[in-house]
Design an enzyme around this catalytic site. Structure first.
Site, PDB file in Angstrom:
ATOM      1  N   ASP A 131       1.151  -1.207   0.284  1.00 32.63           N
ATOM      2  CA  ASP A 131       0.056  -0.183  -0.192  1.00 32.63           C
ATOM      3  C   ASP A 131       1.185   1.393   0.028  1.00 32.63           C
ATOM      4  O   ASP A 131       1.719   0.961   0.312  1.00 32.63           O
ATOM      5  CB  ASP A 131      -0.626  -0.257   1.127  1.00 32.63           C
ATOM      6  CG  ASP A 131      -2.755   0.639   1.153  1.00 32.63           C
ATOM      7  OD1 ASP A 131      -3.004   0.439   1.439  1.00 32.63           O
ATOM      8  OD2 ASP A 131      -2.047   1.616   0.103  1.00 32.63           O
ATOM      9  N   TRP A 132       0.301   1.964  -0.160  1.00 30.61           N
ATOM     10  CA  TRP A 132       1.308   3.625  -0.258  1.00 30.61           C
ATOM     11  C   TRP A 132       2.429   4.115   0.511  1.00 30.61           C
ATOM     12  O   TRP A 132       1.720   3.993   1.822  1.00 30.61           O
ATOM     13  CB  TRP A 132      -0.183   4.576  -0.384  1.00 30.61           C
ATOM     14  CG  TRP A 132       0.888   6.038  -0.058  1.00 30.61           C
ATOM     15  CD1 TRP A 132       1.085   6.906   0.336  1.00 30.61           C
ATOM     16  CD2 TRP A 132       0.230   7.027  -1.467  1.00 30.61           C
ATOM     17  NE1 TRP A 132       1.683   7.935  -0.059  1.00 30.61           N
ATOM     18  CE2 TRP A 132       0.867   8.201  -1.191  1.00 30.61           C
ATOM     19  CE3 TRP A 132      -0.105   6.336  -2.725  1.00 30.61           C
ATOM     20  CZ2 TRP A 132       1.252   9.184  -2.351  1.00 30.61           C
ATOM     21  CZ3 TRP A 132       0.288   7.628  -3.015  1.00 30.61           C
ATOM     22  CH2 TRP A 132       0.119   9.362  -3.558  1.00 30.61           C
TER      23      TRP A 132
END
Ligand code: GLC
Length: 735
Positions: A281-282
């Site tokens: 994820d980011w």
């Protein structure tokens, strides 16, 4: 374009392999790549309009990254022409012309916006879910996006968590059915087609169980709970063929998932036989430092790589460190090859090497009539009628309608969270939709979502007095839905409560239209209104979908995929609570020493699976075809369902199973099958429901995922309170 195709073909020809064997092609390509180019394929950058943003902003230019082959994927581009430009840059000016994989969060529609995903799950209609995913994929692909970060497979029973809007509710079985339908809708039968895109199973894993319902917070649960309640949804999406997985922000058993080899390798690769690639994820690789499990970026990158993470989303940690790891002998180039292979495989499977421009440049595929009709159908089916005390709905065409409230004529608020590609101006508001069906609709805003408007209530009350009925929109703005939107209160905002009280005091019938991305505490609203319809944030076709129901053209058919609690103190709340040694015998019990609250009931205000229609249904004649179930045999249950009212309507027949005695504590009951049936007024139909043998399995005290022999109880009915029951036994395997 001609030049591009020649270059792409040159890559293929140069690899000396024109046969259509993907692994041969990918292996040959890897054999041509430098170590730096391989690492580049494991790096994803973010740019919305050309310049790199996010953690790498200012340290790397998009042009440089692409020319050097340093970005295998780009997320966030919101302009189709920009996607084409960047793809040309990659194919025309990087050494091997490897196409970029463009990804985005197209999770409930691209241009044609569907209800937020919690609403989609309330349709309980897998054909409708698949239809949504097909439209979403067609438009995303036409835009140039070949990879969507969806389905979100995070089971959650805590409405404080804003991301419940992105999932499919509290139940494992329903969430799993929705997830697999979405994967099949996105990826279709042929991933190379220019209307199918790569799915991404997120957020692996157990991200929907953050402590205190606070986003990004720690997750701590037993392995049996994880195996029984959370893992099956990710598994269903992977079994449906999803080509990628996204590692979640949270830790699990004290190890952040992005560095958790037990999850990313042992579970994902060994147990679930996942063959695609895992993207973080980011910035999650760098967040390992904040988690306190890595001293610096180098250690973070090594932990993530050794855990089995393929692609680093926007942190740049792989780009800056993997090369040194190889030269220092910490990892081998063969390890890099193994990490790159599934990424290149996905590009191959998508047909990007044949034609890097097959995605994009098809603006005429947006907002097709069929797509808008699908959005209208799904929005209509997502809406859940919670109460209709005096049968006030549907309304007569001649009704003088006062449409009041902060969301009634607001295009932006129809989109909900994660509408990056949405064009709110294309949304049809409730006011616009109702005006198409009803000649006498007047509007008053009343208040803003979280603040009073001078004279707003007085104006609304005056309008209510001049009308036959009030449709009052209450709820939460899109900004309080989705990521980083956890709330400690799920009550209707005070200014809206004041508006409701004033309008209710006029004595006019009040229908609440609840615009929200999460279950809310409606205890006061239930008392002060005549009906409550949950509309969610319903998307582009909000108005027509609402009008379809308010006019009676269609009967409401949505059913809750998440319980609506009495109050926030009950959270997390789920219908399939584990059994205890001191169950509360009934809500009216006087016994003190049982699992209960002194100041509130145990039951939610509205239970999982509930929802009304403009008719009623009765259930009878429950029978189990094979009450002695042999190993591997599905359980076949039949029941007669009657539409006892006067209008045609769709019922969702729900089947719950209780494992009477097991080696571990089991839930009171669990959803194990459901079927939708459309019944004319007075019609009776025999509905067959099949419980798959494998769906009786759980993580037993023997530490195995298996079905235990013994007695089971079946409940079939309208919602999770179904009382009509039957019994079956699973015979020991050797009989
Ligand atoms: C976000 C979200 C994730 C999304 C990703 C890319 O932080 O957690 O769901 O897909 O970043 O936008």
């Amino acid at each position: 374009m001609r030049k591009t195709i020649i270059i792409a073909s040159a890559v293929v020809l140069a690899l000396g392999c024109t046969e259509n064997r993907p692994d041969a092609f990918v292996d040959s390509l890897i054999g041509k790549m430098t170590l730096e180019e391989k690492i580049g394929q494991l790096n994803q950058i973010v740019t919305t309009s050309g310049d790199i943003t996010g953690p790498l902003e200012g340290s790397l230019s998009t042009y440089e990254a692409i020319k050097k082959g340093w970005c295998g994927s780009i997320l966030g581009v919101r302009n189709p022409d920009e996607i084409q430009r960047l793809q040309h840059l990659a194919v025309d000016s990087s050494r091997l012309g490897i196409p970029i994989l463009f990804g985005h969060d197209i999770i409930h529609g691209c241009r044609t916006i569907f209800p937020e995903n919690i609403g989609i799950s309330c349709t309980w209609d897998m054909e409708a879910v698949k239809k949504f995913a097909r439209v979403s994929a067609t438009e995303a692909a036409a835009f140039g996006v070949a990879w969507t970060f969806s389905p979100m497979c995070d089971v959650c029973a805590d409405a404080r968590w804003g991301r419940v809007s992105e999932g499919s509710g509290e139940d494992t079985y329903l969430s799993a059915r929705v997830a697999e339908a979405m994967v099949r809708g996105y990826q279709g039968e042929d991933l190379r087609a220019d209307s199918t895109i790569l799915a991404c199973v997120k957020h692996f894993a157990a991200y929907g169980a953050p402590e205190a319902g606070r986003d990004y917070n720690t997750v701590d649960m037993s392995w049996p709970m994880f195996r029984d309640k959370y893992l099956p949804v990710y598994k269903a999406a992977i079994d449906a063929g999803a080509g990628s997985v996204m590692s979640s922000f949270n830790d699990f058993e004290g190890i952040p998932v992005t560095a958790n080899r037990k999850l990313l390798h042992d579970v994902l690769r060994d147990s679930l036989a996942f063959g695609g690639f895992v993207v973080s994820d980011w910035n999650a690789v760098k967040e390992l430092i904040r988690h306190g499990v890595a001293a610096d970026e180098k250690e973070a990158a090594l932990l993530a790589f050794k855990a089995g993470l393929n692609m680093d989303m926007v942190a740049g940690a792989y780009l800056r460190n993997l090369g040194a790891f190889v030269s220092e002998g910490l990892i081998s180039e063969k390890d890099i090859d193994a990490a790159v292979r599934p990424v290149l495989q996905a590009k191959y499977d998508l047909g990007l090497f044949d034609d890097p421009f097959r995605y994009g440049g098809k603006a005429d595929r947006m907002y097709r009539q069929g797509s808008l009709e699908s959005a209208r159908e799904v929005a209509r089916k997502s809406m859940v009628l919670l109460t209709d005390k005096a049968g006030i709905l549907p309304l007569k065409e001649s009704s003088r309608i006062a449409l009041i409230g902060p969301f009634a004529d607001d295009k932006k608020e129809m989109v909900g969270a994660w509408g990056a590609m949405a064009e709110p101006e294309r949304c049809v508001t409730f006011l616009e939709g109702l005006k198409e069906e009803f000649p006498h609709v007047s509007y008053s805003e009343g208040c803003a979502p979280r603040k009073e408007i001078p004279g707003g209530i007085a104006d609304a009350v005056s309008l209510a007095r001049r009308s036959d009925v009030v449709l009052l929109t209450l709820g939460l703005p899109s900004s309080e839905s989705g990521e980083a939107a956890s709330l400690t209160s799920i009550s209707i905002p005070d200014c809206q409560k004041k508006l409701l009280r004033a309008v209710s005091a006029t004595g006019k019938p009040v229908v609440i239209l609840l615009v929200t991305g999460r279950p809310m505490d409606l205890s006061e609203e239930k008392e002060l209104s005549d009906a409550i319809l949950v509309t969610w944030h319903p998307g582009t076709m909000a108005g027509p979908a609402l009008a379809d129901l308010i006019s009676g053209e269609f009967s409401p058919s949505g059913r809750l995929s998440m319980s609506f609690p009495e109050n926030v103190g009950q959270l997390p709340i789920r219908y399939n609570q584990k059994r205890t040694g001191r169950p509360k015998p009934s809500e009216s019990t006087t016994s003190k020493y049982c699992s209960r609250y002194v100041d509130a009931p145990n039951k939610p205000l509205f239970v999982f699976g509930s929802g009304l229609s403009y008719t009623d249904f009765s259930y009878s004649n429950l029978r189990i075809e094979n009450p002695a179930v042999k190993a591997g045999e599905d359980v076949v249950v039949k029941i007669d369902v009657t539409n006892t009212g006067s209008v045609v309507a769709e019922e969702t027949v729900q089947l719950y199973v209780k494992d009477d005695v097991a080696s571990r504590t089991r839930p009171e009951r669990e959803l194990k099958a459901f079927e939708k049936v459309l019944l004319n007024a007075g019609e009776t139909s025999t509905v067959e429901l099949r419980v798959k043998y494998q769906d009786l399995a759980f993580f037993t005290a023997r530490g195995k995922w298996e079905v235990e022999s013994g007695d089971f109880t079946v409940f079939v009915g309208h919602d999770s309170d179904a009382s009509l029951s039957g019994a079956f036994s699973v015979l020991p395997e050797n009989r």
